[in-house]
Motif scaffolding. Structure first.
Motif, PDB file in Angstrom:
ATOM      1  N   VAL A   1      -3.490  11.272   0.261  1.00 24.46           N
ATOM      2  CA  VAL A   1      -3.726  11.785   1.614  1.00 24.46           C
ATOM      3  C   VAL A   1      -3.463  13.288   1.626  1.00 24.46           C
ATOM      4  CG1 VAL A   1      -3.184  11.558   4.052  1.00 24.46           C
ATOM      5  CG2 VAL A   1      -3.007   9.560   2.538  1.00 24.46           C
TER       6      VAL A   1
ATOM      7  N   GLN B   1      -2.899   5.495  -2.144  1.00 28.16           N
ATOM      8  CA  GLN B   1      -3.759   6.365  -1.341  1.00 28.16           C
ATOM      9  C   GLN B   1      -3.358   7.813  -1.572  1.00 28.16           C
ATOM     10  OE1 GLN B   1      -3.314   5.161   2.741  1.00 28.16           O
ATOM     11  NE2 GLN B   1      -3.677   2.988   2.312  1.00 28.16           N
TER      12      GLN B   1
ATOM     13  N   ALA C   1       1.169   5.416  -0.250  1.00 25.17           N
ATOM     14  CA  ALA C   1       0.433   6.667  -0.034  1.00 25.17           C
ATOM     15  C   ALA C   1       1.218   7.840  -0.594  1.00 25.17           C
ATOM     16  CB  ALA C   1       0.167   6.878   1.448  1.00 25.17           C
TER      17      ALA C   1
ATOM     18  N   VAL D   1       1.314  11.725   0.166  1.00 21.46           N
ATOM     19  CA  VAL D   1       0.868  12.644   1.221  1.00 21.46           C
ATOM     20  C   VAL D   1       1.316  14.059   0.869  1.00 21.46           C
ATOM     21  CG1 VAL D   1       1.048  13.220   3.671  1.00 21.46           C
ATOM     22  CG2 VAL D   1       0.947  10.824   2.963  1.00 21.46           C
TER      23      VAL D   1
ATOM     24  N   THR E   1       5.289   5.644   2.050  1.00 16.21           N
ATOM     25  CA  THR E   1       4.677   6.964   1.908  1.00 16.21           C
ATOM     26  C   THR E   1       5.612   7.899   1.145  1.00 16.21           C
ATOM     27  OG1 THR E   1       3.438   6.728   3.974  1.00 16.21           O
ATOM     28  CG2 THR E   1       3.744   8.953   3.131  1.00 16.21           C
TER      29      THR E   1
ATOM     30  N   ARG F   1       0.860  -1.189   0.000  1.00 18.82           N
ATOM     31  CA  ARG F   1       0.000   0.000   0.000  1.00 18.82           C
ATOM     32  C   ARG F   1       0.896   1.238   0.000  1.00 18.82           C
ATOM     33  NH1 ARG F   1      -1.916  -3.618   3.556  1.00 18.82           N
ATOM     34  NH2 ARG F   1      -0.873  -2.565   5.288  1.00 18.82           N
TER      35      ARG F   1
ATOM     36  N   GLU G   1      -8.355   4.090   1.106  1.00 20.51           N
ATOM     37  CA  GLU G   1      -7.516   4.803   2.072  1.00 20.51           C
ATOM     38  C   GLU G   1      -7.772   4.363   3.513  1.00 20.51           C
ATOM     39  OE1 GLU G   1      -8.193   8.906   1.280  1.00 20.51           O
ATOM     40  OE2 GLU G   1      -7.477   8.790  -0.784  1.00 20.51           O
TER      41      GLU G   1
ATOM     42  N   PRO H   1      -0.611   2.829   5.188  1.00 18.28           N
ATOM     43  CA  PRO H   1       0.318   2.565   4.077  1.00 18.28           C
ATOM     44  C   PRO H   1       1.594   1.874   4.541  1.00 18.28           C
ATOM     45  CG  PRO H   1       0.456   4.858   4.733  1.00 18.28           C
ATOM     46  CD  PRO H   1      -0.664   4.258   5.535  1.00 18.28           C
TER      47      PRO H   1
END
Length: 510
Positions: free
Chosen positions: A70, A68, A36, A38, A107, A34, A100, A104
């Motif tokens: 974020v 994801q 992300a 950000v 990142t 996973r 989401e 994660p």
């Protein structure tokens, strides 16, 4: 949740970098990861932050199936950008998972954020003009200039580190970059306080781009981020976008498949009313004689073939910017004085006898070389008989090849051997002759080339720089990226022949 429908090309690129490659393990690791992205106010409120966000999606959505988004920004503007980022990612990979809920594993942080708002293994990017900043320790700031080059390079550096981190065991545990500042202008690292020229607000272009594939796409992505452009841009490429091209073409999405590369790219430049974009749906050899002298004053070369580079140099453009990717490195070379400095041909003169194109293709497809040579020499398109012979020789279903009927044999080879049809279904062994870079490798090569085009067009570099820059993205950056290179005297390159030098000087009134 699923891998992109062009994943077979991705798998081939990974196989060329990972020893003892196992596709099943590679897929499972990606599916289980996973990732992300950000960002906060600093990224969504600055030009460089928005450049980085857009490019991050265009790189990561091609490889990673779970992303994801974020947004920690304090106003509603961030939500609008998040919607745009998701829309772009789905246009690249319609089956991307953007759930989401789960924390994660990795990142990517773009711009300044509160470090308490991130989790997993973090990779932080920032930028300031020409400078790309990267860290694995704390967040970096994005400046608010209209220069996209530092921001774009920082995302490529981060993507390379993410790949090395996730596949550390398979790659032999390479080190990560800990904290680095890389200047796209000087092509040095950690020159944080070094003064560099501002990007001009008004840029006049005048160059010909030969090849609008992965590197060409990246070059053009950079140009599209600039506020104003005028002058002219010639785009030369006779091919259509294939599904497998989406593996690393920065500007290409699902809707562009089976459409002309140059026609689709021309449409993207309509917001520049003072820039004339000329698309040529031809092989460069077919139209080079029809180009005006000023079309050849600056040529950007973004081709896969060493042989084609040799031929391009023989036409004696005034200046050449060349970019490449290989299993060893990516890079850019600058050739601004054929008579006195290393030329493009110097870099690509073969050291030993090379197999011809027809021999390479025939060996890969297990067909008689005479047959393949006849198709290529006489420009015969792939027909029913050809695909039946390939299907029989490689023991694969003929129906998997029917969509390639009507294409040149060279396109059949690149899309079949390097695409989803033959690799998945047979033990064809010739595909290693074709380099298949990872997306972030092609993107960075194009970014370096685009920067050189702008630097040369605006005459920003006052001091001479070494002709070559080479970067290996499977290891940390270092401060010996630039290389000097002398003319190839041993192989008697054309730039050492008086007749070619005289012709060059006469052509350009030197």
């Amino acid at each position: 949740m699923a891998l992109a429908n062009f994943f077979d090309k991705i798998s081939l690129g990974a196989a060329q970098r990972i020893k003892n490659y196992d596709r099943s393990s590679f897929e499972n690791k990606l599916l289980a990861t996973r990732l992300a992205i950000v960002y906060s106010d600093n990224a969504v409120q600055t030009n460089e932050g928005k450049f980085a966000l857009d490019l991050a999606v265009r790189i990561l959505a091609r490889l990673y199936p779970n992303i994801q988004f974020v947004d920690h920004s304090s106003d509603g503007y961030g939500s609008t950008i998040t919607k745009e980022l998701k829309a772009t990612s789905f246009r690249i990979n319609p089956v991307l998972n953007v759930n989401e809920v789960e924390a994660p594993d990795i990142t990517l942080v773009i711009g300044s954020v509160d470090d308490r708002q991130v989790g997993g293994q973090c990779f932080f990017t920032g930028s300031s003009g020409w400078k790309a900043t990267f860290s694995t320790q704390s967040s970096m700031n994005c400046a608010d200039t209209q220069n996209p080059f530092g921001a774009a390079a920082s995302v490529c550096i981060a993507a390379a580190n993410i790949f090395r981190f996730l596949f550390a065991e398979e790659l032999g545990h390479p080190s990560l970059d800990r904290e680095v500042c890389f200047s796209v202008f000087s092509q040095q690292i950690n020159a944080i306080n070094k003064e560099e020229p501002a990007l001009p607000a008004d840029i006049t272009l005048g160059f010909t781009l030969v090849g609008t594939g992965a590197i060409g796409n990246s070059i053009l992505w950079c140009l599209l981020q600039l506020p104003t452009l005028k002058g002219f841009l010639n785009l030369i490429d006779d091919q259509e976008v294939s599904l497998t091209n989406l593996q690393r073409y920065a500007l290409m999405e699902q809707e562009h498949v089976r459409k002309s590369k140059v026609v689709e790219l021309e449409k993207m430049f309509t917001r520049f009313p003072n820039l004339t974009v000329n698309p040529f749906l031809n092989k460069w050899q077919e139209i080079i004689a029809t180009l005006r002298p000023n079309d050849l004053e600056l040529m950007a070369v973004a081709l896969d073939s060493k042989e084609q580079r040799l031929l391009i140099q023989s036409t004696l453009p005034k200046k050449i910017i060349n970019a490449w990717t290989s299993q060893q490195d990516i890079g850019v070379s600058r050739h601004f004085n054929f008579a006195e400095n290393v030329c493009l041909a110097c870099l690509y003169i073969p050291k030993q006898k090379q197999k011809s194109e027809s021999v390479k293709i025939a060996e890969s497809l297990k067909l008689p070389e005479e047959l393949v040579r006849n198709y290529i020499a006489n420009s015969i398109m792939v027909d029913e008989g050809f695909i039946f012979m390939v299907a029989k020789s490689l023991s694969i279903p003929v129906d998997q090849l029917r969509s390639l009927i009507g294409k040149p044999v060279q396109v059949f080879y690149s899309e079949g051997i390097c695409g989803e049809r033959i690799i998945r279904s047979s033990s064809a062994s010739g595909h290693q002759d074709l380099e298949v870079p990872l997306a972030h490798e092609s993107f960075l090569a194009g970014i370096l080339a685009a920067a050189e085009i702008i630097i040369e067009s605006a005459q920003l570099r006052l001091n001479k720089i070494e002709p070559l820059t080479k970067i290996n993205l499977l290891m940390p950056l270092h401060n010996f990226l630039k290389e000097d290179e002398e003319k190839n005297l041993q192989a008697r390159c054309i730039c050492t022949e008086p007749i070619f030098v005289k012709r060059f000087k006469t052509k350009w009134s030197l």
